[in-house]
Design a protein around this motif. Structure first.
Motif, PDB file in Angstrom:
ATOM      1  N   ALA A   2      -3.794  10.836  11.884  1.00 21.59           N
ATOM      2  CA  ALA A   2      -2.453  10.280  12.040  1.00 21.59           C
ATOM      3  C   ALA A   2      -2.273   9.040  11.174  1.00 21.59           C
ATOM      4  N   ARG A   3      -1.057   8.807  10.774  1.00 19.59           N
ATOM      5  CA  ARG A   3      -0.749   7.572  10.051  1.00 19.59           C
ATOM      6  C   ARG A   3      -0.893   6.396  10.998  1.00 19.59           C
ATOM      7  N   THR A   4      -1.325   5.260  10.468  1.00 16.83           N
ATOM      8  CA  THR A   4      -1.534   4.089  11.321  1.00 16.83           C
ATOM      9  C   THR A   4      -0.873   2.853  10.727  1.00 16.83           C
ATOM     10  N   ILE A   5      -0.794   1.828  11.567  1.00 18.79           N
ATOM     11  CA  ILE A   5      -0.253   0.536  11.191  1.00 18.79           C
ATOM     12  C   ILE A   5      -1.185  -0.527  11.775  1.00 18.79           C
ATOM     13  N   ALA A   6      -1.468  -1.566  11.007  1.00 26.05           N
ATOM     14  CA  ALA A   6      -2.336  -2.644  11.487  1.00 26.05           C
ATOM     15  C   ALA A   6      -1.596  -3.435  12.555  1.00 26.05           C
ATOM     16  N   MET A   7      -2.316  -3.775  13.640  1.00 25.04           N
ATOM     17  CA  MET A   7      -1.698  -4.522  14.737  1.00 25.04           C
ATOM     18  C   MET A   7      -2.618  -5.633  15.198  1.00 25.04           C
ATOM     19  N   ASP A   8      -2.039  -6.815  15.368  1.00 22.15           N
ATOM     20  CA  ASP A   8      -2.762  -7.960  15.908  1.00 22.15           C
ATOM     21  C   ASP A   8      -1.978  -8.512  17.084  1.00 22.15           C
ATOM     22  N   ILE A   9      -2.692  -8.767  18.204  1.00 20.19           N
ATOM     23  CA  ILE A   9      -2.115  -9.466  19.347  1.00 20.19           C
ATOM     24  C   ILE A   9      -2.892 -10.767  19.465  1.00 20.19           C
ATOM     25  N   SER A  18      -7.059  -6.436  17.505  1.00 19.51           N
ATOM     26  CA  SER A  18      -6.823  -6.335  16.068  1.00 19.51           C
ATOM     27  C   SER A  18      -7.402  -5.007  15.593  1.00 19.51           C
ATOM     28  N   ASP A  19      -6.516  -4.063  15.276  1.00 15.61           N
ATOM     29  CA  ASP A  19      -6.981  -2.743  14.864  1.00 15.61           C
ATOM     30  C   ASP A  19      -5.812  -1.943  14.311  1.00 15.61           C
ATOM     31  N   GLU A  20      -6.115  -0.771  13.814  1.00 14.48           N
ATOM     32  CA  GLU A  20      -5.102   0.164  13.352  1.00 14.48           C
ATOM     33  C   GLU A  20      -4.623   0.987  14.552  1.00 14.48           C
ATOM     34  N   VAL A  21      -3.299   1.153  14.676  1.00 16.58           N
ATOM     35  CA  VAL A  21      -2.727   1.920  15.781  1.00 16.58           C
ATOM     36  C   VAL A  21      -1.726   2.927  15.228  1.00 16.58           C
ATOM     37  N   GLU A  22      -1.407   3.914  16.047  1.00 17.59           N
ATOM     38  CA  GLU A  22      -0.442   4.934  15.642  1.00 17.59           C
ATOM     39  C   GLU A  22       0.977   4.593  16.063  1.00 17.59           C
ATOM     40  N   GLY A  38       5.493   2.294   8.877  1.00 15.82           N
ATOM     41  CA  GLY A  38       6.654   2.381   8.006  1.00 15.82           C
ATOM     42  C   GLY A  38       7.922   1.784   8.592  1.00 15.82           C
ATOM     43  N   HIS A  39       7.836   1.154   9.755  1.00 13.01           N
ATOM     44  CA  HIS A  39       9.008   0.573  10.416  1.00 13.01           C
ATOM     45  C   HIS A  39       9.659  -0.481   9.522  1.00 13.01           C
ATOM     46  N   ALA A  40      10.953  -0.610   9.638  1.00 14.24           N
ATOM     47  CA  ALA A  40      11.684  -1.639   8.895  1.00 14.24           C
ATOM     48  C   ALA A  40      11.246  -3.030   9.358  1.00 14.24           C
ATOM     49  N   PRO A  41      11.223  -3.998   8.470  1.00 12.10           N
ATOM     50  CA  PRO A  41      10.831  -5.357   8.849  1.00 12.10           C
ATOM     51  C   PRO A  41      11.774  -5.935   9.912  1.00 12.10           C
ATOM     52  N   LEU A  42      11.194  -6.669  10.843  1.00  7.52           N
ATOM     53  CA  LEU A  42      11.998  -7.345  11.862  1.00  7.52           C
ATOM     54  C   LEU A  42      11.172  -8.415  12.550  1.00  7.52           C
ATOM     55  N   ILE A  43      11.861  -9.322  13.199  1.00  3.76           N
ATOM     56  CA  ILE A  43      11.250 -10.323  14.072  1.00  3.76           C
ATOM     57  C   ILE A  43      12.041 -10.279  15.364  1.00  3.76           C
ATOM     58  N   GLU A  70       6.402  -9.927  14.826  1.00  5.63           N
ATOM     59  CA  GLU A  70       6.858  -9.741  13.447  1.00  5.63           C
ATOM     60  C   GLU A  70       6.354  -8.376  12.988  1.00  5.63           C
ATOM     61  N   VAL A  71       7.259  -7.576  12.472  1.00  2.27           N
ATOM     62  CA  VAL A  71       6.916  -6.220  12.027  1.00  2.27           C
ATOM     63  C   VAL A  71       7.201  -6.082  10.542  1.00  2.27           C
ATOM     64  N   HIS A  72       6.269  -5.482   9.833  1.00  2.54           N
ATOM     65  CA  HIS A  72       6.421  -5.071   8.441  1.00  2.54           C
ATOM     66  C   HIS A  72       6.045  -3.589   8.396  1.00  2.54           C
ATOM     67  N   PRO A  73       6.373  -2.868   7.351  1.00  2.00           N
ATOM     68  CA  PRO A  73       6.068  -1.434   7.322  1.00  2.00           C
ATOM     69  C   PRO A  73       4.594  -1.092   7.557  1.00  2.00           C
ATOM     70  N   ASP A  74       3.686  -2.024   7.224  1.00  2.00           N
ATOM     71  CA  ASP A  74       2.260  -1.741   7.375  1.00  2.00           C
ATOM     72  C   ASP A  74       1.537  -2.682   8.340  1.00  2.00           C
ATOM     73  N   GLN A  75       2.313  -3.507   9.088  1.00  2.00           N
ATOM     74  CA  GLN A  75       1.654  -4.488   9.945  1.00  2.00           C
ATOM     75  C   GLN A  75       2.549  -4.953  11.091  1.00  2.00           C
ATOM     76  N   ILE A  76       1.910  -5.145  12.265  1.00  2.00           N
ATOM     77  CA  ILE A  76       2.571  -5.717  13.443  1.00  2.00           C
ATOM     78  C   ILE A  76       1.764  -6.939  13.849  1.00  2.00           C
ATOM     79  N   LYS A  77       2.441  -8.070  13.994  1.00  2.00           N
ATOM     80  CA  LYS A  77       1.783  -9.274  14.501  1.00  2.00           C
ATOM     81  C   LYS A  77       2.543  -9.739  15.728  1.00  2.00           C
ATOM     82  N   MET A  78       1.829  -9.819  16.845  1.00  2.00           N
ATOM     83  CA  MET A  78       2.406 -10.343  18.075  1.00  2.00           C
ATOM     84  C   MET A  78       1.707 -11.660  18.401  1.00  2.00           C
TER      85      MET A  78
END
Length: 136
Positions: A2-9, A18-22, A38-43, A70-78
């Motif tokens: 599956a495609r993944t996105i990097a995520m940090d809490i 801190s890992d890759e999630v679907e 691939g999500h659109a950037p947002l805060i 904060e979300v970018h197409p390849d990263q989520i930071k909470m």
């Protein structure tokens, strides 16, 4: 795979996850918000609640309190005040906190801070949900 996105809490004390999630579903200020690669950037702001994380085809919950995401197409930071993974939650302590908050809200007096009691109840419920123990 599956495609993944990097995520940090992250909390002020530590990196909780801190890992890759679907996929991630977050209790944002305006309601539940799902994030895929691939999500659109947002805060956005995050409410007290439970974050649902899908990783390697399995889902798990993370209890969080207020913060921002904060979300970018390849990263989520909470960045949140607090966060706990299911195995970190002291279930008995959360149950006692829930009971105390419910009691304070039932027996309202001029001395209680109702908003604080409601927030304590929300945090306790989120912790019990994340631990899979709500309703037991």
């Amino acid at each position: 795979m599956a495609r993944t996105i990097a995520m940090d809490i992250i909390t002020p004390e530590r990196v909780v996850f801190s890992d890759e999630v679907e996929m991630v579903i977050v209790p944002a200020l305006d309601g539940l918000l799902g994030v895929l690669p691939g999500h659109a950037p947002l805060i956005t702001g995050i409410k007290i609640g439970v974050v649902k994380v899908k990783k390697d085809g399995e889902e798990f919950l993370v209890s969080t309190s207020g913060g921002i995401m904060e979300v970018h197409p390849d990263q989520i930071k909470m960045v949140v005040e607090t966060a706990e993974l299911p195995h970190e939650i002291d279930v008995e302590r959360a149950r006692r906190a829930k009971q105390r908050a419910e009691e304070r809200l039932r027996n309202k007096t001029a001395k209680i801070d109702e908003a604080r009691a409601r927030a304590a109840l929300e945090r306790a419920i989120a912790r019990l949900k994340a631990a899979g123990k709500l309703g037991e």
